[in-house]
Design a protein around this motif. Structure first.
Motif, mmCIF file in Angstrom:
data_model
loop_
_atom_site.group_PDB
_atom_site.id
_atom_site.type_symbol
_atom_site.label_atom_id
_atom_site.label_comp_id
_atom_site.label_asym_id
_atom_site.label_seq_id
_atom_site.Cartn_x
_atom_site.Cartn_y
_atom_site.Cartn_z
ATOM 1 N N LYS A 1 0.809 -1.224 0.000
ATOM 2 C CA LYS A 1 0.000 0.000 0.000
ATOM 3 C C LYS A 1 0.839 1.269 0.000
ATOM 4 C CE LYS A 1 -3.904 -2.234 2.004
ATOM 5 N NZ LYS A 1 -5.277 -1.907 1.866
ATOM 6 N N ASN B 1 -5.985 2.276 -0.431
ATOM 7 C CA ASN B 1 -6.072 2.423 1.022
ATOM 8 C C ASN B 1 -7.488 2.562 1.570
ATOM 9 O OD1 ASN B 1 -3.153 2.634 1.997
ATOM 10 N ND2 ASN B 1 -3.189 3.979 0.220
ATOM 11 N N PHE B 2 -8.442 2.833 0.700
ATOM 12 C CA PHE B 2 -9.806 3.085 1.175
ATOM 13 C C PHE B 2 -10.860 2.449 0.279
ATOM 14 C CE2 PHE B 2 -7.285 6.715 2.582
ATOM 15 C CZ PHE B 2 -7.594 6.762 3.940
ATOM 16 N N GLN B 3 -11.971 2.090 0.878
ATOM 17 C CA GLN B 3 -13.202 1.820 0.156
ATOM 18 C C GLN B 3 -13.905 3.175 0.117
ATOM 19 O OE1 GLN B 3 -14.602 -0.857 -1.224
ATOM 20 N NE2 GLN B 3 -13.148 -2.415 -0.611
ATOM 21 N N ASN C 1 -13.649 4.487 3.974
ATOM 22 C CA ASN C 1 -13.412 3.453 4.979
ATOM 23 C C ASN C 1 -12.067 2.808 4.684
ATOM 24 O OD1 ASN C 1 -15.868 3.630 6.440
ATOM 25 N ND2 ASN C 1 -16.901 2.477 4.823
ATOM 26 N N PRO C 2 -11.219 2.636 5.721
ATOM 27 C CA PRO C 2 -9.922 1.978 5.468
ATOM 28 C C PRO C 2 -10.116 0.640 4.776
ATOM 29 C CG PRO C 2 -10.014 2.874 7.689
ATOM 30 C CD PRO C 2 -11.394 3.004 7.114
ATOM 31 N N HIS C 3 -9.225 0.363 3.804
ATOM 32 C CA HIS C 3 -9.330 -0.867 3.006
ATOM 33 C C HIS C 3 -8.300 -1.876 3.503
ATOM 34 C CE1 HIS C 3 -9.897 -3.434 -0.436
ATOM 35 N NE2 HIS C 3 -8.662 -3.239 -0.858
#
Length: 174
Positions: free
Chosen positions: A19, A141-143, A172-174
């Motif tokens: 990431k 890194n995120f949804q 939202n953190p992925h």
């Protein structure tokens, strides 16, 4: 599979679980679906929704109409990108419109988010690279989910196109 899932799968295929690895220009050709998503977003919401050009010489439009040299012609990219002859069901977000097989028979000027011809944007490749880099980093890194439905987005055409009331997003953190 949803658009978001396809983007995440593509990013995982390119970056794996890394990431924090920087996005490099060598990664850009591998991000084909992300590019299709960007192009479809620019089709629906072009950064520059209209532009003008001066006619350099008399132009015969049809049998009865001539646009005279010196006239200023306005082009509405926002509406042109919604032409159902070029983009069936034009209000639908469909990144697949920009797959190689779906673009082969489309007129080259049917989609011009960076203008076209001798006056096109010289920074378009740079801009596409920047968009891929930023979005790849966000989606790794995120949804991301829009909190607004498309009917709530009120386009405001000024020098650039923007949403009158902004667009609320959830990360939202992925």
């Amino acid at each position: 599979m949803t658009t978001t899932a396809i983007v995440h799968e593509e990013l995982e295929g390119v970056f794996g679980d890394e990431k924090t690895r920087q996005v490099e220009s060598a990664d850009f050709p591998k991000l084909k679906y992300l590019e299709m998503c960007i192009k479809e977003a620019l089709r629906l919401y072009p950064i520059v929704p209209f532009f003008t050009r001066a006619v350099l010489k008399d132009f015969k439009l049809d049998e009865n109409s001539i646009i005279p040299k010196g006239a200023i012609v306005a082009f509405n990219a926002y509406s042109a990108n919604r032409d159902p002859d070029n983009f069936p069901e034009p209000e639908e977000y469909r990144p697949e419109r920009f797959s190689l097989e779906n673009t082969l028979n489309r007129h080259p000027y049917a989609y011009i988010p960076f203008s076209a011809g001798s006056r096109n944007c010289i920074g378009q490749k740079f801009a596409m690279g920047e968009m891929k880099t930023i979005l790849a980093n966000i989606f790794r890194n995120f949804q991301v989910q829009s909190r607004d439905t498309p009917d709530k987005v009120k386009p405001l055409a000024e020098l650039i196109l923007r949403s009158k009331n902004g667009i609320w997003m959830k990360f939202n953190p992925h």
